[in-house]
Design an enzyme around this catalytic site. Sequence first.
Site, PDB file in Angstrom:
ATOM      1  CB  THR A 139      -0.923  -0.006   1.247  1.00 57.73           C
ATOM      2  OG1 THR A 139      -1.449   1.301   1.453  1.00 57.73           O
ATOM      3  CG2 THR A 139      -0.191  -0.409   2.515  1.00 57.73           C
ATOM      4  CG  ASP A 140      -1.265   4.962  -0.696  1.00 54.10           C
ATOM      5  OD1 ASP A 140      -1.707   4.265   0.236  1.00 54.10           O
ATOM      6  OD2 ASP A 140      -1.950   5.852  -1.254  1.00 54.10           O
ATOM      7  CD  GLU A 141      -3.144   3.643   4.461  1.00 53.57           C
ATOM      8  OE1 GLU A 141      -3.023   3.719   5.689  1.00 53.57           O
ATOM      9  OE2 GLU A 141      -4.237   3.446   3.894  1.00 53.57           O
ATOM     10  CE1 TYR A 164      -3.480  -2.286   6.033  1.00 53.97           C
ATOM     11  CE2 TYR A 164      -3.278   0.039   5.473  1.00 53.97           C
ATOM     12  CZ  TYR A 164      -3.444  -1.282   5.085  1.00 53.97           C
ATOM     13  OH  TYR A 164      -3.571  -1.595   3.759  1.00 53.97           O
ATOM     14  CE  LYS A 168      -0.497  -4.469   3.048  1.00 50.32           C
ATOM     15  NZ  LYS A 168      -0.909  -5.801   2.525  1.00 50.32           N
TER      16      LYS A 168
HETATM   17  P1  NAD Z   1     -10.314  -6.545   3.078  1.00 48.54           P
HETATM   18  O1  NAD Z   1     -10.186  -6.218   4.516  1.00 48.54           O
HETATM   19  O2  NAD Z   1     -11.576  -6.208   2.375  1.00 48.54           O
HETATM   20  O3  NAD Z   1     -10.063  -8.116   2.870  1.00 48.54           O
HETATM   21  C1  NAD Z   1      -9.038  -8.800   3.494  1.00 48.54           C
HETATM   22  C2  NAD Z   1      -9.276 -10.294   3.273  1.00 48.54           C
HETATM   23  O4  NAD Z   1      -8.172 -11.020   3.836  1.00 48.54           O
HETATM   24  C3  NAD Z   1     -10.536 -10.822   3.956  1.00 48.54           C
HETATM   25  O5  NAD Z   1     -11.242 -11.661   3.071  1.00 48.54           O
HETATM   26  C4  NAD Z   1     -10.004 -11.625   5.145  1.00 48.54           C
HETATM   27  O6  NAD Z   1     -10.842 -12.718   5.504  1.00 48.54           O
HETATM   28  C5  NAD Z   1      -8.658 -12.101   4.605  1.00 48.54           C
HETATM   29  N1  NAD Z   1      -7.671 -12.371   5.653  1.00 48.54           N
HETATM   30  C6  NAD Z   1      -7.312 -11.578   6.695  1.00 48.54           C
HETATM   31  N2  NAD Z   1      -6.347 -12.175   7.438  1.00 48.54           N
HETATM   32  C7  NAD Z   1      -6.092 -13.373   6.833  1.00 48.54           C
HETATM   33  C8  NAD Z   1      -5.186 -14.431   7.115  1.00 48.54           C
HETATM   34  N3  NAD Z   1      -4.368 -14.394   8.176  1.00 48.54           N
HETATM   35  N4  NAD Z   1      -5.167 -15.502   6.285  1.00 48.54           N
HETATM   36  C9  NAD Z   1      -5.999 -15.566   5.217  1.00 48.54           C
HETATM   37  N5  NAD Z   1      -6.890 -14.592   4.916  1.00 48.54           N
HETATM   38  C10 NAD Z   1      -6.929 -13.509   5.711  1.00 48.54           C
HETATM   39  O7  NAD Z   1      -9.056  -5.877   2.376  1.00 48.54           O
HETATM   40  P2  NAD Z   1      -8.915  -5.145   0.959  1.00 48.54           P
HETATM   41  O8  NAD Z   1      -9.318  -3.727   1.100  1.00 48.54           O
HETATM   42  O9  NAD Z   1      -9.515  -6.002  -0.077  1.00 48.54           O
HETATM   43  O10 NAD Z   1      -7.323  -5.154   0.809  1.00 48.54           O
HETATM   44  C11 NAD Z   1      -6.674  -6.290   0.244  1.00 48.54           C
HETATM   45  C12 NAD Z   1      -5.176  -6.057   0.248  1.00 48.54           C
HETATM   46  O11 NAD Z   1      -4.867  -4.887  -0.509  1.00 48.54           O
HETATM   47  C13 NAD Z   1      -4.587  -5.824   1.636  1.00 48.54           C
HETATM   48  O12 NAD Z   1      -3.350  -6.468   1.715  1.00 48.54           O
HETATM   49  C14 NAD Z   1      -4.416  -4.317   1.705  1.00 48.54           C
HETATM   50  O13 NAD Z   1      -3.363  -3.959   2.572  1.00 48.54           O
HETATM   51  C15 NAD Z   1      -4.083  -3.995   0.261  1.00 48.54           C
HETATM   52  N6  NAD Z   1      -4.444  -2.646  -0.175  1.00 48.54           N
HETATM   53  C16 NAD Z   1      -5.714  -2.187   0.016  1.00 48.54           C
HETATM   54  C17 NAD Z   1      -6.057  -0.918  -0.434  1.00 48.54           C
HETATM   55  C18 NAD Z   1      -7.468  -0.396  -0.269  1.00 48.54           C
HETATM   56  O14 NAD Z   1      -7.730   0.765  -0.570  1.00 48.54           O
HETATM   57  N7  NAD Z   1      -8.426  -1.196   0.186  1.00 48.54           N
HETATM   58  C19 NAD Z   1      -5.104  -0.121  -1.068  1.00 48.54           C
HETATM   59  C20 NAD Z   1      -3.809  -0.632  -1.247  1.00 48.54           C
HETATM   60  C21 NAD Z   1      -3.495  -1.899  -0.798  1.00 48.54           C
HETATM   61  P1  TYD Z   2     -10.283   4.804   4.969  1.00 49.01           P
HETATM   62  O1  TYD Z   2     -11.353   4.434   4.013  1.00 49.01           O
HETATM   63  O2  TYD Z   2     -10.309   4.220   6.340  1.00 49.01           O
HETATM   64  O3  TYD Z   2      -8.889   4.521   4.240  1.00 49.01           O
HETATM   65  P2  TYD Z   2      -7.378   4.925   4.701  1.00 49.01           P
HETATM   66  O4  TYD Z   2      -7.388   5.311   6.124  1.00 49.01           O
HETATM   67  O5  TYD Z   2      -6.665   3.649   4.462  1.00 49.01           O
HETATM   68  O6  TYD Z   2      -6.961   6.030   3.780  1.00 49.01           O
HETATM   69  O7  TYD Z   2     -10.284   6.372   5.128  1.00 49.01           O
HETATM   70  C1  TYD Z   2     -10.131   7.240   4.022  1.00 49.01           C
HETATM   71  C2  TYD Z   2     -10.042   8.643   4.565  1.00 49.01           C
HETATM   72  O8  TYD Z   2     -11.299   8.992   5.169  1.00 49.01           O
HETATM   73  C3  TYD Z   2      -8.998   8.810   5.661  1.00 49.01           C
HETATM   74  O9  TYD Z   2      -8.372  10.085   5.530  1.00 49.01           O
HETATM   75  C4  TYD Z   2      -9.808   8.770   6.939  1.00 49.01           C
HETATM   76  C5  TYD Z   2     -11.136   9.363   6.532  1.00 49.01           C
HETATM   77  N1  TYD Z   2     -12.314   8.849   7.276  1.00 49.01           N
HETATM   78  C6  TYD Z   2     -13.192   9.734   7.884  1.00 49.01           C
HETATM   79  O10 TYD Z   2     -13.021  10.984   7.818  1.00 49.01           O
HETATM   80  N2  TYD Z   2     -14.260   9.228   8.569  1.00 49.01           N
HETATM   81  C7  TYD Z   2     -14.473   7.885   8.685  1.00 49.01           C
HETATM   82  O11 TYD Z   2     -15.459   7.475   9.358  1.00 49.01           O
HETATM   83  C8  TYD Z   2     -13.562   6.972   8.043  1.00 49.01           C
HETATM   84  C9  TYD Z   2     -13.756   5.493   8.141  1.00 49.01           C
HETATM   85  C10 TYD Z   2     -12.495   7.508   7.336  1.00 49.01           C
END
Ligand code: NAD
Ligand code: TYD
Length: 348
Positions: A139-141, A164, A168
Amino acid sequence: MRTVMVTGGCGFIGSNFIHYLLKNCDVKVVNFDALTYAGNLENLRDVEQDKRYAFIKGDIADAAQVSGALERFEVDSIVNFAAETHVDRSILTPDAFMSANVMGTQRLLECARVYWSLAPGDKNCRDYRPGVRYIQVSTDEVYGSLGMEGKFCEDSPIAPNSPYAASKAGGDLFVRAYCETFGLPAVVTRCSNNFGPYQFPEKLIPLIIYNALHHREIPVYGDGRQVRNWLYVEDHCSALCRVMREGTIGEVYNIGGDTEESNLNVVRTVLRMLDRPESLIRFVADRPGHDRRYAMDYTKLRGHTGWSPLYSFEKGLERTVQWYLANERWLETAADQEFQTYCKMMYT
Ligand code: NAD
Ligand code: TYD
């Protein structure tokens, strides 16, 4: 036909990626997921009967379960989405993030090394079965926070601010170490904030939709002027496919959208699309350690593979809102008792 193991395939991006793979690529898919609160089998109901698809309930931190699946399905590629993913929950329970995102990733890497190595007992062996690949979805984070100017490049310092992001970064760096030390054929991608169908309602965009549909207030942290670099999930999936096929082993690739939006603008736009009043906005205490701005420079990926996003923020958001409106039952089921308890604790 190649077999791709998608870990975390029942979550938001993982389930979109499985749909994308089955639709666009001639591969078999093994979905390996622990089914935490964020994992939902409903996300894949429509592909359950596909002969190219199999589901295994398992934890990436459990070496026996992972090795069993790798052997049984003769896996050629692993795309690791499995993780604890919500920043606010990482503030409440950081240890769960350490277990899944750091230890889980390391175990998965070790199982891949052993299964793919031509001499698993020899730690100096850098020879693996031909064509095998490990992709770490990071992730970018991991880069921390930006000021008003500039973008993150792949060689920007790793400076995570939340538990988090730190977890990561730990997983991401373990992948690097397995590449350097054991020659494991792995690639890391770092992507910006995704949005789209099947996103769990704890995250900002589906939370706005869920709360607005229930005439609940929308909690905006701090001044709401934090900026995120939004990418429609299908664009992330297409980028990952490019990296799987064309990415250079040992490299890191940034993936990002072209839109930077403040949280407040995102909230206002979604409320407008849902025809709900801005009076639903409620400013609440800021998230501790809240990153101010993310922006990704994805020149490297574009130069290497020709990838760029197809969806504008507005087009992606329109599709997302329409999907949630058409799938209200999915949303209601996802927003279960655990979610309601979480919201009560977080927001009241
Ligand atoms: P999500 O929380 O929706 O899904 C995570 C999935 O992983 C779930 O199905 C959960 O059951 C499974 N899981 C958790 N722990 C596990 C374990 N120990 N073994 C097997 N399965 C497990 O997450 P997401 O938003 O779909 O993100 C997926 C990936 O992409 C993550 O690694 C996240 O860090 C990365 N990512 C997400 C974003 C975003 O904006 N959502 C951006 C960049 C990177
Ligand atoms: P989020 O969807 O949790 O993603 P991330 O923290 O990984 O960027 O949040 C996106 C942005 O929205 C982040 O700056 C936090 C903000 N946010 C709120 O202002 N209120 C909320 O209830 C949530 C969940 C997020």
